[in-house]
Design an enzyme around this catalytic site. Structure first.
Site, PDB file in Angstrom:
ATOM      1  N   ASP A  96      -0.362   5.925   4.089  1.00 25.72           N
ATOM      2  CA  ASP A  96       0.347   4.671   4.344  1.00 25.72           C
ATOM      3  C   ASP A  96       1.861   4.768   4.229  1.00 25.72           C
ATOM      4  OD1 ASP A  96       0.733   5.002   1.651  1.00 25.72           O
ATOM      5  OD2 ASP A  96      -0.785   3.535   1.063  1.00 25.72           O
ATOM      6  N   GLU A 118      -7.587   9.339   5.123  1.00 23.16           N
ATOM      7  CA  GLU A 118      -7.520   8.212   4.182  1.00 23.16           C
ATOM      8  C   GLU A 118      -7.330   6.900   4.943  1.00 23.16           C
ATOM      9  OE1 GLU A 118      -5.689   8.769   0.031  1.00 23.16           O
ATOM     10  OE2 GLU A 118      -4.628   7.005   0.751  1.00 23.16           O
ATOM     11  N   GLU A 132       3.584  -0.351   2.603  1.00 24.37           N
ATOM     12  CA  GLU A 132       2.423   0.515   2.871  1.00 24.37           C
ATOM     13  C   GLU A 132       1.276  -0.203   3.573  1.00 24.37           C
ATOM     14  OE1 GLU A 132       4.059   0.410  -0.040  1.00 24.37           O
ATOM     15  OE2 GLU A 132       4.851   2.429  -0.323  1.00 24.37           O
ATOM     16  N   HIS A 205       6.911   3.576  -9.507  1.00 21.91           N
ATOM     17  CA  HIS A 205       7.889   3.782  -8.437  1.00 21.91           C
ATOM     18  C   HIS A 205       7.836   2.765  -7.314  1.00 21.91           C
ATOM     19  CE1 HIS A 205       5.127   5.080  -5.245  1.00 21.91           C
ATOM     20  NE2 HIS A 205       4.417   5.636  -6.195  1.00 21.91           N
ATOM     21  N   ARG A 207       8.172   0.246  -4.415  1.00 22.81           N
ATOM     22  CA  ARG A 207       9.348  -0.481  -3.922  1.00 22.81           C
ATOM     23  C   ARG A 207       9.348  -1.947  -4.338  1.00 22.81           C
ATOM     24  NH1 ARG A 207      10.737   3.106   0.049  1.00 22.81           N
ATOM     25  NH2 ARG A 207      12.863   2.878   0.826  1.00 22.81           N
ATOM     26  N   HIS A 238       9.944   9.258 -11.260  1.00 21.31           N
ATOM     27  CA  HIS A 238      10.157   9.369  -9.813  1.00 21.31           C
ATOM     28  C   HIS A 238      11.648   9.586  -9.567  1.00 21.31           C
ATOM     29  CE1 HIS A 238      10.253   8.177  -5.582  1.00 21.31           C
ATOM     30  NE2 HIS A 238       8.939   8.296  -5.572  1.00 21.31           N
TER      31      HIS A 238
END
Ligand code: UD1
Ligand code: UDP
Length: 365
Positions: A96, A118, A132, A205, A207, A238
């Site tokens: 994604d 996936e 995503e 991490h 967004r 990250h």
């Protein structure tokens, strides 16, 4: 011989695509070409060297604090000439990320078939996770072959009208990777440091969590450590500077929280296997931890991975300070609650997903 091109760019894609690249390379029926976009740099290179995978192409697009525009535009722009030169029979993308989306779009423009590894994960909320959920739905709109990790992801695709004949339930290639990394005779300076304490392994991490939600999450974790002397936290940070700045601000001065550089995947999987519990907003870790029997508190409001929630090893705790604190506190103080989550279940397959995908491609191409 059929030409199969694998295109990926971030750490989680690499962890899940390297086992497949190695499997395809072993088979004489395929010419296997690996192209990385370099959406991540250090975090991607760590994984490539761990699996000894050498890309034929590297688009090297990463910039500090890159925007979604930067990533998408640069990939589209640089991929064109490579796809024109290689003309693969199929391009495999994963999951994604913006790399997966931009690659699928480039292939669509050039009418090159795409296989989505996936496929079929969904929250049906385009803003969670952002971007995503859009990326994976968009890739599935364009894909020719769907490699769904579970029956549930297959059901999502069928409900959306994707043809059954092009959907294959394969398991998740992350279990293939896990099989090669976790060892009983493993030691590491960080596990030595944590010895004798209850270790919380933290990653964060996303967004949509950057800003106030991340501050609340980190404040809850700081309070837990301040209040519980036998707890230590390891946080492989990250590399996003916005994430690092927030972590340093919230965790400063607490020496039972170790903020360290991203670990290579072998170290990270072994640390997971030795943790008391895992706190994360990551996607991939939600698949790995159930297989290792580790309770995972997921600092998000939704998940595209309900299999682990159903199995009882994952719990969604949101990002509010009070809810994160309460959930961690419960697992630290209520043994029955802890044991009921610490069951080893693995809804994601038997470690043969890459072999299955290669077999399917051999028949379908
Ligand atoms: C990306 C994916 C996300 C995935 C995550 C895995 C998108 C839009 N996001 O998010 O789906 O869950 O990777 O980690 O595709 N950086 C470095 N070195 C690295 C990696 C990142 O310095 O090796 C820094 C750079 O400043 C970069 C920033 O992190 O600009 C953000 O990277 P980016 O790939 O845009 O977003 P992620 O949050 O990593
Ligand atoms: N991981 C790693 N080193 C670390 C932290 C995580 O190798 O220091 C691995 C982890 O085992 C999992 C993957 O990275 O396979 C998850 O990546 P990330 O959280 O960056 O992305 P997401 O899965 O959320 O897309």
């Amino acid at each position: 011989m059929k030409k199969v091109m694998l295109i990926f760019g971030t750490r989680p894609e690499a962890i899940k695509m390297c086992p497949l690249a190695l499997e395809l390379e072993r088979r004489p029926a395929f010419e296997t070409v690996v192209c990385v976009t370099g959406q991540h740099r250090q975090m991607l290179d760590q994984i490539l060297s761990c699996f000894h995978v050498q890309p034929r192409y590297d688009l090297s697009i990463m910039r500090e604090k890159q925007t979604l525009f930067d990533v998408t535009i640069n990939i589209l722009d640089r991929l064109r000439a490579i796809l024109e030169a290689e003309r693969p029979d199929v391009v495999l993308v994963h999951g994604d990320t913006s790399t997966a989306f931009a690659t699928a779009l480039a292939c669509f423009y050039m009418q090159i078939p795409v296989g989505h590894v996936e496929a079929g994960l969904r929250t049906y909320d385009l803003y969670a996770p952002f971007p995503e959920e859009f990326n994976r739905q968009a890739v599935d709109l364009l894909a020719r072959f769907y490699f769904a990790p579970t029956g549930l992801s297959r059901q999502n695709l069928l409900r959306e009208g994707k043809p059954d004949s092009r959907i294959f339930v394969t398991g998740n290639t992350v279990i293939d990777a896990l099989d090669t990394t976790v060892r009983t005779d493993y030691t590491h300076p960080e596990t030595e440091w944590a010895h004798g304490s209850r270790l919380i392994l933290l990653t964060a991490h996303r967004r949509e969590n950057i800003g106030p939600p991340m501050r609340s999450m980190f404040t809850a974790i700081r309070r837990i450590v301040d209040d519980t002397p036998d707890v230590k936290v390891i946080y492989p940070m990250h590399m996003n500077p916005a994430v690092r700045d927030m972590a340093r601000e919230c965790f400063a001065g607490q020496d039972r929280i170790h903020m360290i550089e991203p670990m290579d995947v072998l170290d990270f999987h072994n640390l997971m296997a030795r943790a008391y519990l895992i706190l994360t907003d990551s996607g991939g870790i939600q698949e790995e931890a159930p297989a290792l029997g580790k309770p995972v508190l997921v600092m998000r409001d939704t998940t595209e991975r309900p299999e682990g929630v159903e199995a009882g090893t994952l719990k969604l705790v949101g990002t509010e300070e009070a809810s994160v604190y309460a959930a961690v506190h419960q697992l630290l103080t209520d043994e029955a609650a802890y044991l009921s989550m610490a069951r080893s279940v693995n809804p994601y397959g038997d470690g043969n997903a890459s072999r299955r995908i290669a077999d399917i491609l051999a028949c379908q191409l």
